[in-house]
Design a protein around this motif. Sequence first.
Motif, mmCIF file in Angstrom:
data_model
loop_
_atom_site.group_PDB
_atom_site.id
_atom_site.type_symbol
_atom_site.label_atom_id
_atom_site.label_comp_id
_atom_site.label_asym_id
_atom_site.label_seq_id
_atom_site.Cartn_x
_atom_site.Cartn_y
_atom_site.Cartn_z
ATOM 1 N N ALA A 56 9.983 25.981 22.733
ATOM 2 C CA ALA A 56 8.656 26.302 23.264
ATOM 3 C C ALA A 56 7.833 27.087 22.252
ATOM 4 O O ALA A 56 6.598 27.013 22.259
ATOM 5 C CB ALA A 56 8.783 27.093 24.564
ATOM 6 N N GLY A 57 8.518 27.828 21.379
ATOM 7 C CA GLY A 57 7.793 28.580 20.360
ATOM 8 C C GLY A 57 6.956 27.672 19.479
ATOM 9 O O GLY A 57 5.893 28.064 18.986
ATOM 10 N N ARG A 58 7.417 26.436 19.263
ATOM 11 C CA ARG A 58 6.617 25.471 18.506
ATOM 12 C C ARG A 58 5.750 24.601 19.420
ATOM 13 O O ARG A 58 4.642 24.224 19.079
ATOM 14 C CB ARG A 58 7.535 24.539 17.681
ATOM 15 C CG ARG A 58 8.043 25.113 16.411
ATOM 16 C CD ARG A 58 6.974 25.870 15.623
ATOM 17 N NE ARG A 58 5.882 25.030 15.128
ATOM 18 C CZ ARG A 58 5.875 24.467 13.931
ATOM 19 N NH1 ARG A 58 6.880 24.661 13.097
ATOM 20 N NH2 ARG A 58 4.875 23.725 13.555
ATOM 21 N N TYR A 59 6.301 24.284 20.597
ATOM 22 C CA TYR A 59 5.606 23.353 21.489
ATOM 23 C C TYR A 59 4.319 23.956 22.041
ATOM 24 O O TYR A 59 3.273 23.315 22.076
ATOM 25 C CB TYR A 59 6.543 22.972 22.642
ATOM 26 C CG TYR A 59 5.929 22.067 23.680
ATOM 27 C CD1 TYR A 59 6.010 20.685 23.549
ATOM 28 C CD2 TYR A 59 5.270 22.583 24.782
ATOM 29 C CE1 TYR A 59 5.453 19.845 24.495
ATOM 30 C CE2 TYR A 59 4.703 21.749 25.738
ATOM 31 C CZ TYR A 59 4.802 20.379 25.582
ATOM 32 O OH TYR A 59 4.244 19.555 26.521
ATOM 33 N N LEU A 60 4.410 25.223 22.465
ATOM 34 C CA LEU A 60 3.296 25.797 23.220
ATOM 35 C C LEU A 60 1.995 25.907 22.416
ATOM 36 O O LEU A 60 0.930 25.539 22.923
ATOM 37 C CB LEU A 60 3.677 27.147 23.820
ATOM 38 C CG LEU A 60 2.746 27.496 24.973
ATOM 39 C CD1 LEU A 60 2.989 26.596 26.160
ATOM 40 C CD2 LEU A 60 2.864 28.944 25.357
ATOM 41 N N PRO A 61 2.047 26.407 21.150
ATOM 42 C CA PRO A 61 0.784 26.444 20.391
ATOM 43 C C PRO A 61 0.139 25.061 20.289
ATOM 44 O O PRO A 61 -1.085 24.932 20.447
ATOM 45 C CB PRO A 61 1.225 26.963 19.030
ATOM 46 C CG PRO A 61 2.459 27.738 19.290
ATOM 47 C CD PRO A 61 3.142 27.041 20.414
ATOM 48 N N LEU A 62 0.963 24.019 20.058
ATOM 49 C CA LEU A 62 0.412 22.658 19.992
ATOM 50 C C LEU A 62 -0.197 22.269 21.332
ATOM 51 O O LEU A 62 -1.303 21.717 21.406
ATOM 52 C CB LEU A 62 1.529 21.659 19.641
ATOM 53 C CG LEU A 62 2.132 21.793 18.246
ATOM 54 C CD1 LEU A 62 3.346 20.890 18.099
ATOM 55 C CD2 LEU A 62 1.080 21.421 17.209
ATOM 56 N N HIS A 63 0.532 22.597 22.421
ATOM 57 C CA HIS A 63 0.071 22.244 23.764
ATOM 58 C C HIS A 63 -1.250 22.938 24.072
ATOM 59 O O HIS A 63 -2.194 22.313 24.579
ATOM 60 C CB HIS A 63 1.157 22.656 24.764
ATOM 61 C CG HIS A 63 0.814 22.370 26.188
ATOM 62 N ND1 HIS A 63 0.769 21.100 26.698
ATOM 63 C CD2 HIS A 63 0.492 23.189 27.213
ATOM 64 C CE1 HIS A 63 0.441 21.145 27.969
ATOM 65 N NE2 HIS A 63 0.258 22.412 28.309
ATOM 66 N N HIS A 112 -3.372 24.001 21.953
ATOM 67 C CA HIS A 112 -4.386 23.421 21.077
ATOM 68 C C HIS A 112 -4.917 22.112 21.667
ATOM 69 O O HIS A 112 -6.128 21.884 21.710
ATOM 70 C CB HIS A 112 -3.782 23.200 19.698
ATOM 71 C CG HIS A 112 -4.743 22.596 18.733
ATOM 72 N ND1 HIS A 112 -5.793 23.307 18.197
ATOM 73 C CD2 HIS A 112 -4.842 21.335 18.228
ATOM 74 C CE1 HIS A 112 -6.490 22.525 17.406
ATOM 75 N NE2 HIS A 112 -5.936 21.323 17.405
ATOM 76 N N HIS A 113 -3.987 21.244 22.147
ATOM 77 C CA HIS A 113 -4.411 19.968 22.739
ATOM 78 C C HIS A 113 -5.301 20.181 23.940
ATOM 79 O O HIS A 113 -6.185 19.398 24.223
ATOM 80 C CB HIS A 113 -3.185 19.157 23.200
ATOM 81 C CG HIS A 113 -2.358 18.655 22.064
ATOM 82 N ND1 HIS A 113 -2.889 18.323 20.847
ATOM 83 C CD2 HIS A 113 -1.026 18.432 21.973
ATOM 84 C CE1 HIS A 113 -1.919 17.926 20.054
ATOM 85 N NE2 HIS A 113 -0.781 17.985 20.702
ATOM 86 N N GLY A 157 2.374 25.759 37.543
ATOM 87 C CA GLY A 157 0.917 25.652 37.595
ATOM 88 C C GLY A 157 0.242 26.113 36.318
ATOM 89 O O GLY A 157 -0.976 26.292 36.303
ATOM 90 N N PHE A 158 1.004 26.281 35.246
ATOM 91 C CA PHE A 158 0.457 26.890 34.028
ATOM 92 C C PHE A 158 -0.741 26.127 33.472
ATOM 93 O O PHE A 158 -1.643 26.715 32.888
ATOM 94 C CB PHE A 158 1.562 26.967 32.961
ATOM 95 C CG PHE A 158 1.113 27.610 31.683
ATOM 96 C CD1 PHE A 158 0.891 28.976 31.623
ATOM 97 C CD2 PHE A 158 0.894 26.853 30.547
ATOM 98 C CE1 PHE A 158 0.466 29.576 30.455
ATOM 99 C CE2 PHE A 158 0.467 27.446 29.378
ATOM 100 C CZ PHE A 158 0.259 28.802 29.333
ATOM 101 N N ASP A 159 -0.778 24.802 33.664
ATOM 102 C CA ASP A 159 -1.866 24.024 33.061
ATOM 103 C C ASP A 159 -3.146 24.023 33.883
ATOM 104 O O ASP A 159 -4.168 23.519 33.436
ATOM 105 C CB ASP A 159 -1.417 22.578 32.815
ATOM 106 C CG ASP A 159 -0.581 22.484 31.560
ATOM 107 O OD1 ASP A 159 -0.574 23.478 30.798
ATOM 108 O OD2 ASP A 159 0.062 21.446 31.344
ATOM 109 N N HIS A 160 -3.089 24.548 35.124
ATOM 110 C CA HIS A 160 -4.282 24.688 35.961
ATOM 111 C C HIS A 160 -4.983 23.371 36.255
ATOM 112 O O HIS A 160 -6.137 23.369 36.653
ATOM 113 C CB HIS A 160 -5.306 25.653 35.352
ATOM 114 C CG HIS A 160 -4.746 26.999 35.070
ATOM 115 N ND1 HIS A 160 -4.281 27.831 36.056
ATOM 116 C CD2 HIS A 160 -4.540 27.660 33.918
ATOM 117 C CE1 HIS A 160 -3.837 28.946 35.512
ATOM 118 N NE2 HIS A 160 -3.970 28.871 34.225
#
Lengths: 772, 145
Positions: free
Chosen positions: A98-105, A107-108, A158-161
């Motif tokens: 997640a440390g790599r995934y989340l910044p990309l997510h 950003h998208h 629900g993090f993505d709202h």
Amino acid sequence: MNIASSAALPALLLIAALAAPVTLVVGRRNPRRAASAAQVAAGAALAAALWNIAGHGGSVDLPWLPTWGATLSFTFDGISAVYTLLASGIGLAVFIYAGRYLPLHLHHTHRPVSEATSFFALLTLFMGAMIGLATARDLLLLFIFWDLTAVASYGLIGFDHTEAARRGSLMALLVTVSSALLLLVGILLLDLTYGTFDMAELARRATPGTELSVAVALMAIAALAKSAQVPFHFWLPRAMAAPTPVSAYLHSAAMVAAGVFLLGRIYPLIERAPEIQRALVVVGVASMATGGALALVKRELKAILAYSTIGQYGYVVVMLGLGGPTGVGGAAFYVIAHAIAKSALFLTAGAVTEATGRRSLDDLGGLARPLPALAVGSGLAAAALAALPLTIGFFKDEFFFEAAHHDGPVMTVIAALGAALTFAYMARFWGRIFLGRLRRPAAVLPTAMVAPIGALGSLAVLGGVAPAPVAALASAAGAASLQAPVDLHPGYRLVLNAPNVMALAAWGIGAALVAALPWWRGLPLALAAAGDRIGPERWYRSTLDALDRLSDWIHDLEVRDLRSRVASVLVPAGVLVAAAVLATPSDRAFLAGSFQAGDLVVGLLLAIACASGVAAARQRNHVAMTLLLSGVGYSLAVVYAAFGAPDVTLVAVLMETLFALLFLTTLSALPQSLRERLRRRPIESARRRRNVIYATVAGAAAFITVWGILSKPAAFDSVAARQIALTPSAHAKAVVTAILADFRGLDTMGEITVIGVALLGLAALLTRRRQT
Amino acid sequence: MITALTRTVAKLLFLPSLMIAVATLVKGYADVGDGFTAGVIAGLAVLLQVIVLGRDEVERMLPLRWAPRLAFAGIALALLDALAPLAFGQPVMTHLPPANVKPIHLGSLELLSAVVFDVGVFLLVFGFSVAAIDLLGRASPDRLP
């Protein structure tokens, strides 16, 4: 305070408690560091868990609610070992990913980097709650951690709202928390029956009986809902709206595992309720069939994995239902093997979507060439889930087959068919992503997103080559559940015994199923369509809609105007009074005393009050109405004086004056023309009738209540006498003041706070009106 | 009908009313009345001025806009008095002096920590009654811009 024998368990609990706050504080300073904080916390928790396993655990007991018999008691036993290892170990792999995934997510989805802080804080909160859950010995404590996992998962799903994320998280919360209430009822029932919240003590005291069966059934429902078993399974596919690391963690190793954890924890009680234990087998088989069949036809990557999870936990529930050393110990083994494989597969789904931008099997294919490392890592995990030899998954199925074969021929066939389904959907999942024609170019993935998958895949193979450590863990967990020694001996035996034959049959049928899929896919699709139309998800929606309508209806009824708001308080109160009057014996409850010459003054004052009240009801001028109502109050105040209650009289006079002023000022705030219009407007007859009914009900209720109380004035003497007797010791000569400031001082505190809140509300309403 | 007579009487009544309120408050433990009644009396004393003299004139003599703050100071004082015993390991709302100890006298006045709580109630009620009517009065339509 009794602290434990060794420092290992306190250390683990401390890490669990501090993980989320520390992550939050670090993230507030620099959101980019939140992931590192979470990874360190998971690593520390993993180390502490291993320390506990090496040191054979221990226990912690702190006083909590002594009058209720609840203590903050934790024990590290075999079950705790399995689930803390999963929470921290899988947690570490997922947090690194997640440390790599989340910044990309982020950003998208065009969101600020700072949101990573709350994400990792929730993840670590979830980890802490899981560790607390796994080690809690007190069932009330267990319930609190149980709900804490649900709350954390609400924020994570629900993090993505998005609309889907909001609906999915609410559904997961409602299903798991409303069923958790049943868990609480079960726990309280056990406490009422056996007098303890302590699980170890309960295991000693519980005897078969109706109370035990009911309590176990309630707790089992909560566990099955949490593990997404039929008919509560529908929340899990909806929860796939969560970011991938959340699914990988919660929906493979933690949240859903909590359900079967609870079954393992209360297994000593389940064993004593055989009908419930048998029901577990039925539920498990239904989940196996539903999950397996739908995983075989769904197209979206994460949906396939969600249905697969439903099916896989179905196996675990079946094994717990079958019981015995192989069943219970094997269930723990199954949970470990599944968690390793499934989390790797969820991470794969996220990595594939990240690399190609696609999330459906139809748009994917041939990714083995551009992404060889990912293909190998996830291939190993898929092989483990499909129970191929040389992976840890082979043994999970071996134990499953053994337990099923031991039960009888029907379970033997069901078990082989279930394993065949698993093999089939795993073959389809991995094959459609990585084999065949390359449909879309794939971007290069960062190492931190592939390495955890490779690590988990290698772990699956390591467990298949050297299964002894995992078997020891599972044996210890099984022994804790069964309260008898469990000795699992996984190993390859090249003989034609029942498990090996069943495994061969499963692979064969599985390969046939996937090859023949085009010809029979209509069946599960029809099943899914029927489930959508009449299934439990539909019941959930219609219950929610009905509640929504009910709440709207009550809201409209209550707040339509001031009159209906007053009526909504007075009418139910009047109905309750009527019910109370009907329910209590009326003998000597309502007495009419005699009227003497000395009562003439009081009688006259009361007559004035009545006349003012009647006149106020007939009056249309608001100012006159206010003054007439004050007349009622003032004449009653004089009545109190006649009865020798100077304190009450003083308060009544002052409050009447203040209220009259308040009314008059409020009236002056209305425009003159509006007041004039209101005064002249005719009242419709329906409304007049309603008003008469409301007023009659409320007035009659008040009259009956006062009459009833005045008929037996002696009933309240005991408290009053005590307060009068205590007044000198409070250095007071006036009883009323002593009561207000001392005896019932806390009540006064509450009341003045209410006045303060009312002032705030008034200020907010009136100043806003002036601004607009 | 506000005449010169009512204006004079209202002005004359102000200080005596406040004195009665204070007397009711400090004598609350020995006689009729307590912080609540004292607060209403003081509030009515101020409101009489507002009604007779008008808000603007009273605002020149008395800081009416401070009334809400006074109310919340009262809650804070009462809360402080209620919670202070916690710092000394006593239950909430433990009053001083204890039952069997004679309180200190200032003339005929006894010093009791319960009176501090009552003063908190007084300030709240005083502040509330003035603030509520002041807020409502200011909201009347002829004052709207």
